[in-house]
Design a protein around this motif. Structure first.
Motif, PDB file in Angstrom:
ATOM      1  N   GLY A 138       0.795  -1.233   0.000  1.00 23.84           N
ATOM      2  CA  GLY A 138       0.000   0.000   0.000  1.00 23.84           C
ATOM      3  C   GLY A 138       0.821   1.272   0.000  1.00 23.84           C
ATOM      4  N   ILE A 139       2.130   1.150   0.116  1.00 25.94           N
ATOM      5  CA  ILE A 139       2.997   2.333   0.088  1.00 25.94           C
ATOM      6  C   ILE A 139       3.031   2.878  -1.339  1.00 25.94           C
ATOM      7  CG2 ILE A 139       5.357   3.184   0.402  1.00 25.94           C
ATOM      8  CD1 ILE A 139       5.758   0.880   2.443  1.00 25.94           C
ATOM      9  N   ALA A 140       2.888   4.185  -1.467  1.00 24.67           N
ATOM     10  CA  ALA A 140       2.882   4.831  -2.786  1.00 24.67           C
ATOM     11  C   ALA A 140       4.133   4.474  -3.571  1.00 24.67           C
ATOM     12  CB  ALA A 140       2.777   6.340  -2.633  1.00 24.67           C
ATOM     13  N   GLY A 141       3.951   4.019  -4.803  1.00 19.35           N
ATOM     14  CA  GLY A 141       5.063   3.714  -5.688  1.00 19.35           C
ATOM     15  C   GLY A 141       5.507   2.262  -5.668  1.00 19.35           C
ATOM     16  N   VAL A 142       5.073   1.488  -4.662  1.00 18.03           N
ATOM     17  CA  VAL A 142       5.467   0.077  -4.579  1.00 18.03           C
ATOM     18  C   VAL A 142       4.710  -0.714  -5.639  1.00 18.03           C
ATOM     19  CG1 VAL A 142       5.400  -2.014  -3.146  1.00 18.03           C
ATOM     20  CG2 VAL A 142       6.123   0.162  -2.153  1.00 18.03           C
ATOM     21  N   THR A 143       5.451  -1.487  -6.430  1.00 16.03           N
ATOM     22  CA  THR A 143       4.834  -2.261  -7.508  1.00 16.03           C
ATOM     23  C   THR A 143       4.800  -3.754  -7.216  1.00 16.03           C
ATOM     24  OG1 THR A 143       6.954  -2.385  -8.665  1.00 16.03           O
ATOM     25  CG2 THR A 143       5.465  -0.588  -9.285  1.00 16.03           C
ATOM     26  N   GLU A 144       5.668  -4.225  -6.312  1.00 21.15           N
ATOM     27  CA  GLU A 144       5.704  -5.650  -5.989  1.00 21.15           C
ATOM     28  C   GLU A 144       6.304  -5.861  -4.609  1.00 21.15           C
ATOM     29  OE1 GLU A 144       7.710  -9.778  -7.689  1.00 21.15           O
ATOM     30  OE2 GLU A 144       7.738  -7.984  -8.936  1.00 21.15           O
ATOM     31  N   VAL A 145       5.744  -6.830  -3.876  1.00 17.90           N
ATOM     32  CA  VAL A 145       6.276  -7.207  -2.566  1.00 17.90           C
ATOM     33  C   VAL A 145       6.409  -8.722  -2.557  1.00 17.90           C
ATOM     34  CG1 VAL A 145       5.905  -7.198  -0.068  1.00 17.90           C
ATOM     35  CG2 VAL A 145       5.098  -5.274  -1.455  1.00 17.90           C
ATOM     36  N   ASP A 146       7.612  -9.211  -2.246  1.00 16.40           N
ATOM     37  CA  ASP A 146       7.854 -10.647  -2.156  1.00 16.40           C
ATOM     38  C   ASP A 146       8.310 -10.955  -0.738  1.00 16.40           C
ATOM     39  OD1 ASP A 146       8.199 -13.346  -3.186  1.00 16.40           O
ATOM     40  OD2 ASP A 146      10.341 -12.970  -2.949  1.00 16.40           O
ATOM     41  N   VAL A 147       7.540 -11.810  -0.046  1.00 21.96           N
ATOM     42  CA  VAL A 147       7.850 -12.147   1.337  1.00 21.96           C
ATOM     43  C   VAL A 147       8.258 -13.612   1.408  1.00 21.96           C
ATOM     44  CG1 VAL A 147       6.963 -12.264   3.688  1.00 21.96           C
ATOM     45  CG2 VAL A 147       6.166 -10.450   2.159  1.00 21.96           C
ATOM     46  N   ASP A 148       9.434 -13.872   1.986  1.00 18.29           N
ATOM     47  CA  ASP A 148       9.919 -15.235   2.203  1.00 18.29           C
ATOM     48  C   ASP A 148       9.736 -15.551   3.682  1.00 18.29           C
ATOM     49  OD1 ASP A 148      11.431 -17.536   2.756  1.00 18.29           O
ATOM     50  OD2 ASP A 148      12.835 -17.095   1.137  1.00 18.29           O
ATOM     51  N   LEU A 149       8.735 -16.357   3.991  1.00 20.35           N
ATOM     52  CA  LEU A 149       8.401 -16.668   5.377  1.00 20.35           C
ATOM     53  C   LEU A 149       9.563 -17.341   6.109  1.00 20.35           C
ATOM     54  CD1 LEU A 149       6.323 -16.792   7.657  1.00 20.35           C
ATOM     55  CD2 LEU A 149       5.498 -18.941   6.679  1.00 20.35           C
ATOM     56  N   ALA A 150      10.247 -18.262   5.448  1.00 19.50           N
ATOM     57  CA  ALA A 150      11.322 -19.032   6.084  1.00 19.50           C
ATOM     58  C   ALA A 150      12.467 -18.146   6.570  1.00 19.50           C
ATOM     59  CB  ALA A 150      11.850 -20.088   5.122  1.00 19.50           C
ATOM     60  N   THR A 151      12.822 -17.127   5.799  1.00 17.40           N
ATOM     61  CA  THR A 151      13.957 -16.280   6.161  1.00 17.40           C
ATOM     62  C   THR A 151      13.539 -14.952   6.776  1.00 17.40           C
ATOM     63  OG1 THR A 151      14.036 -15.221   3.984  1.00 17.40           O
ATOM     64  CG2 THR A 151      15.331 -17.238   4.278  1.00 17.40           C
ATOM     65  N   GLY A 152      12.262 -14.581   6.619  1.00 11.53           N
ATOM     66  CA  GLY A 152      11.797 -13.277   7.090  1.00 11.53           C
ATOM     67  C   GLY A 152      12.156 -12.154   6.148  1.00 11.53           C
ATOM     68  N   ARG A 153      12.676 -12.478   4.981  1.00  8.69           N
ATOM     69  CA  ARG A 153      13.087 -11.449   4.018  1.00  8.69           C
ATOM     70  C   ARG A 153      11.891 -10.909   3.244  1.00  8.69           C
ATOM     71  NH1 ARG A 153      18.406 -10.230   4.161  1.00  8.69           N
ATOM     72  NH2 ARG A 153      19.735 -11.986   4.621  1.00  8.69           N
ATOM     73  N   VAL A 154      11.860  -9.604   3.132  1.00  5.80           N
ATOM     74  CA  VAL A 154      10.827  -8.917   2.362  1.00  5.80           C
ATOM     75  C   VAL A 154      11.529  -8.101   1.286  1.00  5.80           C
ATOM     76  CG1 VAL A 154       8.949  -7.238   2.449  1.00  5.80           C
ATOM     77  CG2 VAL A 154       9.316  -8.801   4.379  1.00  5.80           C
ATOM     78  N   THR A 155      11.245  -8.419   0.033  1.00  3.00           N
ATOM     79  CA  THR A 155      11.839  -7.698  -1.090  1.00  3.00           C
ATOM     80  C   THR A 155      10.776  -6.783  -1.667  1.00  3.00           C
ATOM     81  OG1 THR A 155      13.294  -9.569  -1.537  1.00  3.00           O
ATOM     82  CG2 THR A 155      13.046  -7.941  -3.295  1.00  3.00           C
ATOM     83  N   VAL A 156      11.107  -5.498  -1.742  1.00  2.31           N
ATOM     84  CA  VAL A 156      10.170  -4.477  -2.198  1.00  2.31           C
ATOM     85  C   VAL A 156      10.679  -3.890  -3.512  1.00  2.31           C
ATOM     86  CG1 VAL A 156       9.066  -2.277  -1.635  1.00  2.31           C
ATOM     87  CG2 VAL A 156       9.587  -3.927   0.195  1.00  2.31           C
ATOM     88  N   THR A 157       9.840  -3.958  -4.534  1.00  2.00           N
ATOM     89  CA  THR A 157      10.152  -3.343  -5.823  1.00  2.00           C
ATOM     90  C   THR A 157       9.260  -2.120  -5.968  1.00  2.00           C
ATOM     91  OG1 THR A 157      10.621  -5.539  -6.732  1.00  2.00           O
ATOM     92  CG2 THR A 157      10.299  -3.747  -8.312  1.00  2.00           C
TER      93      THR A 157
END
Length: 69
Positions: free
Chosen positions: A26-45
């Motif tokens: 929902g953040i302005a300008g964010v086009t993709e969010v990828d969440v890896d549950l196992a590692t806790g990593r969140v990649t924001v494009t």
């Protein structure tokens, strides 16, 4: 196009992943969010750089904690 990776603490299930994805997405300008549950990593494009504070606030709104970014 900007890609940033963060680590989120406290996610334990697919509902957690969905909550974080929705709030960060929902953040302005964010086009993709990828969440890896196992590692806790969140990649924001995004179209332009997104502030770490905005991501931290969105993660907190979802009920979790941003531990690195």
């Amino acid at each position: 196009m900007e890609v940033s990776t963060y680590t989120v603490q406290g996610m334990t299930c697919s509902h957690c992943v969905g909550s974080v994805s929705t709030e960060v997405g929902g953040i302005a300008g964010v086009t993709e969010v990828d969440v890896d549950l196992a590692t806790g990593r969140v990649t924001v494009t995004s179209e332009q750089p997104v502030s770490d504070q905005a991501v931290a606030a969105a993660v907190e709104e979802a009920g979790y904690e941003l531990v690195s970014g």
